[in-house]
Motif scaffolding. Structure first.
Motif, PDB file in Angstrom:
ATOM      1  N   THR A  56     -25.369 -28.570 -19.283  1.00 46.09           N
ATOM      2  CA  THR A  56     -26.544 -27.749 -17.736  1.00 46.09           C
ATOM      3  C   THR A  56     -26.516 -26.066 -18.256  1.00 46.09           C
ATOM      4  O   THR A  56     -25.097 -26.230 -19.486  1.00 46.09           O
ATOM      5  N   THR A  57     -27.286 -26.179 -18.539  1.00 47.71           N
ATOM      6  CA  THR A  57     -28.010 -24.666 -18.672  1.00 47.71           C
ATOM      7  C   THR A  57     -27.410 -23.791 -17.024  1.00 47.71           C
ATOM      8  O   THR A  57     -27.433 -23.713 -16.544  1.00 47.71           O
ATOM      9  N   LYS A  58     -26.372 -22.400 -17.661  1.00 49.54           N
ATOM     10  CA  LYS A  58     -25.929 -21.081 -16.510  1.00 49.54           C
ATOM     11  C   LYS A  58     -26.709 -20.002 -16.958  1.00 49.54           C
ATOM     12  O   LYS A  58     -26.083 -19.244 -16.137  1.00 49.54           O
ATOM     13  N   GLY A  63     -30.209  -9.729  -9.672  1.00 48.08           N
ATOM     14  CA  GLY A  63     -31.343  -9.415  -9.231  1.00 48.08           C
ATOM     15  C   GLY A  63     -31.957 -10.031  -9.721  1.00 48.08           C
ATOM     16  O   GLY A  63     -33.579  -9.981  -9.639  1.00 48.08           O
ATOM     17  N   ARG A  64     -32.062 -11.333 -10.088  1.00 50.57           N
ATOM     18  CA  ARG A  64     -32.799 -12.141 -10.816  1.00 50.57           C
ATOM     19  C   ARG A  64     -33.835 -12.558  -9.119  1.00 50.57           C
ATOM     20  O   ARG A  64     -33.966 -12.930  -9.050  1.00 50.57           O
ATOM     21  N   GLU A  65     -35.559 -12.316 -10.219  1.00 49.37           N
ATOM     22  CA  GLU A  65     -36.975 -12.446  -9.488  1.00 49.37           C
ATOM     23  C   GLU A  65     -36.998 -11.658  -8.092  1.00 49.37           C
ATOM     24  O   GLU A  65     -36.486 -12.251  -7.067  1.00 49.37           O
ATOM     25  N   CYS A  96     -25.035 -21.239  -7.843  1.00 51.70           N
ATOM     26  CA  CYS A  96     -24.029 -19.596  -7.714  1.00 51.70           C
ATOM     27  C   CYS A  96     -23.642 -19.168  -9.593  1.00 51.70           C
ATOM     28  O   CYS A  96     -24.068 -17.993 -10.036  1.00 51.70           O
ATOM     29  N   ALA A  97     -23.468 -20.378 -10.629  1.00 46.99           N
ATOM     30  CA  ALA A  97     -23.498 -20.194 -11.807  1.00 46.99           C
ATOM     31  C   ALA A  97     -21.735 -18.922 -11.629  1.00 46.99           C
ATOM     32  O   ALA A  97     -21.108 -18.824 -11.140  1.00 46.99           O
ATOM     33  N   SER A  98     -22.299 -18.149 -12.645  1.00 43.35           N
ATOM     34  CA  SER A  98     -21.010 -17.091 -12.744  1.00 43.35           C
ATOM     35  C   SER A  98     -21.096 -15.775 -11.395  1.00 43.35           C
ATOM     36  O   SER A  98     -20.592 -14.867 -11.920  1.00 43.35           O
ATOM     37  N   ASP A 127     -20.771 -23.980  -7.022  1.00 43.49           N
ATOM     38  CA  ASP A 127     -20.898 -24.556  -8.012  1.00 43.49           C
ATOM     39  C   ASP A 127     -20.675 -25.521  -8.481  1.00 43.49           C
ATOM     40  O   ASP A 127     -19.190 -25.383  -8.129  1.00 43.49           O
ATOM     41  N   ILE A 128     -21.566 -26.593  -8.872  1.00 45.22           N
ATOM     42  CA  ILE A 128     -20.140 -27.816  -9.426  1.00 45.22           C
ATOM     43  C   ILE A 128     -18.814 -27.870 -10.573  1.00 45.22           C
ATOM     44  O   ILE A 128     -17.619 -28.256 -11.092  1.00 45.22           O
ATOM     45  N   ASP A 129     -19.859 -26.488 -11.776  1.00 49.99           N
ATOM     46  CA  ASP A 129     -18.738 -25.761 -12.444  1.00 49.99           C
ATOM     47  C   ASP A 129     -17.838 -24.848 -12.789  1.00 49.99           C
ATOM     48  O   ASP A 129     -17.622 -23.774 -12.036  1.00 49.99           O
ATOM     49  N   GLN A 183     -16.104 -24.721  -5.368  1.00 47.84           N
ATOM     50  CA  GLN A 183     -16.719 -25.710  -6.603  1.00 47.84           C
ATOM     51  C   GLN A 183     -17.574 -26.807  -5.539  1.00 47.84           C
ATOM     52  O   GLN A 183     -16.537 -27.204  -4.152  1.00 47.84           O
ATOM     53  N   LEU A 184     -18.263 -27.618  -5.452  1.00 47.51           N
ATOM     54  CA  LEU A 184     -19.157 -28.294  -4.457  1.00 47.51           C
ATOM     55  C   LEU A 184     -20.880 -28.608  -5.536  1.00 47.51           C
ATOM     56  O   LEU A 184     -21.017 -28.464  -5.875  1.00 47.51           O
ATOM     57  N   ASN A 185     -20.778 -30.235  -5.483  1.00 45.01           N
ATOM     58  CA  ASN A 185     -21.523 -30.811  -6.323  1.00 45.01           C
ATOM     59  C   ASN A 185     -22.800 -31.391  -5.059  1.00 45.01           C
ATOM     60  O   ASN A 185     -22.523 -32.234  -3.838  1.00 45.01           O
ATOM     61  N   LEU A 186     -24.157 -30.152  -5.521  1.00 45.14           N
ATOM     62  CA  LEU A 186     -25.119 -30.594  -4.824  1.00 45.14           C
ATOM     63  C   LEU A 186     -25.031 -31.878  -5.069  1.00 45.14           C
ATOM     64  O   LEU A 186     -26.728 -32.131  -3.544  1.00 45.14           O
ATOM     65  N   ILE A 187     -25.069 -32.443  -5.187  1.00 48.58           N
ATOM     66  CA  ILE A 187     -25.644 -34.445  -5.126  1.00 48.58           C
ATOM     67  C   ILE A 187     -25.023 -34.420  -3.458  1.00 48.58           C
ATOM     68  O   ILE A 187     -25.559 -35.999  -3.615  1.00 48.58           O
ATOM     69  N   GLY A 188     -23.657 -34.452  -3.929  1.00 45.51           N
ATOM     70  CA  GLY A 188     -23.036 -35.255  -2.446  1.00 45.51           C
ATOM     71  C   GLY A 188     -23.750 -34.357  -0.781  1.00 45.51           C
ATOM     72  O   GLY A 188     -24.105 -33.992  -0.887  1.00 45.51           O
ATOM     73  N   ARG A 202     -31.455 -21.640  -6.276  1.00 40.43           N
ATOM     74  CA  ARG A 202     -32.177 -21.239  -7.345  1.00 40.43           C
ATOM     75  C   ARG A 202     -32.332 -22.144  -8.926  1.00 40.43           C
ATOM     76  O   ARG A 202     -30.927 -21.701  -9.975  1.00 40.43           O
ATOM     77  N   ASN A 203     -33.053 -22.917  -9.755  1.00 45.59           N
ATOM     78  CA  ASN A 203     -32.742 -23.167 -11.387  1.00 45.59           C
ATOM     79  C   ASN A 203     -31.547 -23.903 -11.061  1.00 45.59           C
ATOM     80  O   ASN A 203     -30.920 -24.368 -11.890  1.00 45.59           O
ATOM     81  N   VAL A 204     -31.713 -24.386 -10.324  1.00 41.28           N
ATOM     82  CA  VAL A 204     -30.494 -26.193 -10.021  1.00 41.28           C
ATOM     83  C   VAL A 204     -31.092 -27.011  -9.852  1.00 41.28           C
ATOM     84  O   VAL A 204     -30.888 -28.370 -10.823  1.00 41.28           O
TER      85      VAL A 204
HETATM   86  C1  SAM Z   1     -29.448 -21.944 -14.669  1.00 41.22           C
HETATM   87  S1  SAM Z   1     -28.027 -21.899 -13.126  1.00 41.22           S
HETATM   88  C2  SAM Z   1     -28.527 -20.588 -11.886  1.00 41.22           C
HETATM   89  C3  SAM Z   1     -27.940 -20.304 -11.526  1.00 41.22           C
HETATM   90  C4  SAM Z   1     -28.691 -18.969 -10.154  1.00 41.22           C
HETATM   91  N1  SAM Z   1     -28.952 -19.624  -9.389  1.00 41.22           N
HETATM   92  C5  SAM Z   1     -29.548 -18.157 -10.750  1.00 41.22           C
HETATM   93  O1  SAM Z   1     -30.912 -19.199 -10.032  1.00 41.22           O
HETATM   94  O2  SAM Z   1     -29.381 -17.412 -11.401  1.00 41.22           O
HETATM   95  C6  SAM Z   1     -27.347 -24.020 -12.978  1.00 41.22           C
HETATM   96  C7  SAM Z   1     -26.237 -23.580 -11.716  1.00 41.22           C
HETATM   97  O3  SAM Z   1     -26.384 -24.582 -11.262  1.00 41.22           O
HETATM   98  C8  SAM Z   1     -25.373 -26.005 -11.581  1.00 41.22           C
HETATM   99  N2  SAM Z   1     -25.242 -27.292 -10.889  1.00 41.22           N
HETATM  100  C9  SAM Z   1     -26.081 -27.636 -11.927  1.00 41.22           C
HETATM  101  N3  SAM Z   1     -25.839 -28.647 -11.316  1.00 41.22           N
HETATM  102  C10 SAM Z   1     -25.770 -29.322 -10.112  1.00 41.22           C
HETATM  103  C11 SAM Z   1     -24.409 -29.450  -9.418  1.00 41.22           C
HETATM  104  N4  SAM Z   1     -24.830 -31.026  -9.622  1.00 41.22           N
HETATM  105  N5  SAM Z   1     -24.376 -29.000  -7.971  1.00 41.22           N
HETATM  106  C12 SAM Z   1     -23.695 -27.684  -7.976  1.00 41.22           C
HETATM  107  N6  SAM Z   1     -24.175 -27.203  -9.066  1.00 41.22           N
HETATM  108  C13 SAM Z   1     -25.342 -27.437 -10.071  1.00 41.22           C
HETATM  109  C14 SAM Z   1     -24.648 -24.852 -12.839  1.00 41.22           C
HETATM  110  O4  SAM Z   1     -23.800 -25.268 -12.918  1.00 41.22           O
HETATM  111  C15 SAM Z   1     -25.210 -23.731 -13.345  1.00 41.22           C
HETATM  112  O5  SAM Z   1     -23.883 -22.999 -12.998  1.00 41.22           O
END
Ligand code: SAM
Length: 256
Positions: A56-58, A63-65, A96-98, A127-129, A183-188, A202-204
């Motif tokens: 996955t891309t992080k 201030g993105r967007e 939330c990534a980093s 974030d899941i990661d 930590q949280l998986n958005l799929i659950g 955003r971008n998830v």
């Molecule tokens: C591209 S980054 C986007 C970060 C930020 N939201 C932004 O737009 O700048 C995507 C993030 O989604 C997280 N991610 C991917 N699959 C996920 C899942 N199933 N549950 C929670 N987070 C997830 C990744 O670990 C990564 O940190």
């Protein structure tokens, strides 16, 4: 293999995924995909976690967007402050990534709500990661990473710390304290209670298949009241995915 993450690997991503998995093999000292497959088959879950993380891309940025933060300020934060900043204000950065996203939200709060340190404001960031969450917890960024933070905000909210020959920017504890990282998986299923005044996701969802997206937005809708905000990524849309939200701006939705 990646069902539990909802990640859909499009054919167009083949090269990208191949490169990332190859790097993972090298890091493990393996010389074939067959050996890696065998390792995954006897895995206790840790290698799957590492694989998901490398795929996955992080990518993220402060201030993105920017138009999202303008909307948040004008439609939620300033009106809430003007009405006396009473009650709870809850904002969720989902994926939330980093940390750049939730900390950008925190800076917007500190700017728009003069009494922010005395109010019931919480920004939940998940974030899941775990590896990106560790980075978010450290809240320490390179000069390049903070380059787009407006000068006044950088001076107000960061301290410079020595880093070898160079310097890094560490977020001050008062602002970091607005943000709770988990930590949280958005799929659950989602463990939190609403209502959430605003959700940034955003971008998830771009990595999720359609069904996973539908389920996720339905869960979001249960945590929001009519009028609450949802911000999505620049290439994401709820069109044909959710009827619970109405488009009110560029990639900005309101709960119906
Ligand atoms: C591209 S980054 C986007 C970060 C930020 N939201 C932004 O737009 O700048 C995507 C993030 O989604 C997280 N991610 C991917 N699959 C996920 C899942 N199933 N549950 C929670 N987070 C997830 C990744 O670990 C990564 O940190």
């Amino acid at each position: 293999m990646l069902e539990d993450t909802g990640i859909r690997l499009a054919d167009s991503k083949r090269e990208l995924v191949y490169g990332r998995v190859t790097r993972r093999l090298r890091a493990l000292g393996l010389d074939s995909f067959r050996a890696y497959r065998a390792l995954l088959e006897r895995d206790d879950g840790r290698e799957r976690e590492a694989l998901r993380s490398v795929i996955t891309t992080k990518l993220t940025a402060f201030g993105r967007e920017a138009h999202h933060f303008d909307h948040l300020r004008d439609q939620l934060l300033r009106p809430w402050a003007a009405a006396g900043a009473r009650g709870r204000l809850r904002i969720w950065s989902a994926g939330c990534a980093s940390g750049e996203e939730p900390y950008s939200i925190a800076m917007a709060v500190a700017k728009a709500v003069p009494q922010w340190q005395r109010c019931d404001i919480r920004i939940l960031a998940t974030d899941i990661d775990e590896s990106v969450l560790d980075h978010a917890r450290a809240a320490t960024y390179t000069p390049a990473q903070v380059a787009r933070v407006p000068f006044a905000d950088r001076e107000r909210h960061f301290v410079r710390v020595a880093d070898g020959e160079g310097v890094r920017y560490r977020l001050r504890p008062a602002l970091a304290a607005l943000v709770t990282l988990r930590q949280l998986n958005l799929i659950g299923e989602l463990p939190m209670r609403g209502p959430l005044d605003a959700i940034f996701c955003r971008n998830v969802a771009i990595y999720f298949d359609r069904q996973a997206q539908q389920r996720m937005y339905a869960r979001f809708a249960r945590l929001q009241r009519a009028g609450d905000l949802l911000f999505v990524g620049h290439s994401e849309s709820l069109h044909g995915i959710s009827d619970d939200y109405a488009l009110v701006g560029r990639t900005i939705y309101r709960r119906r």
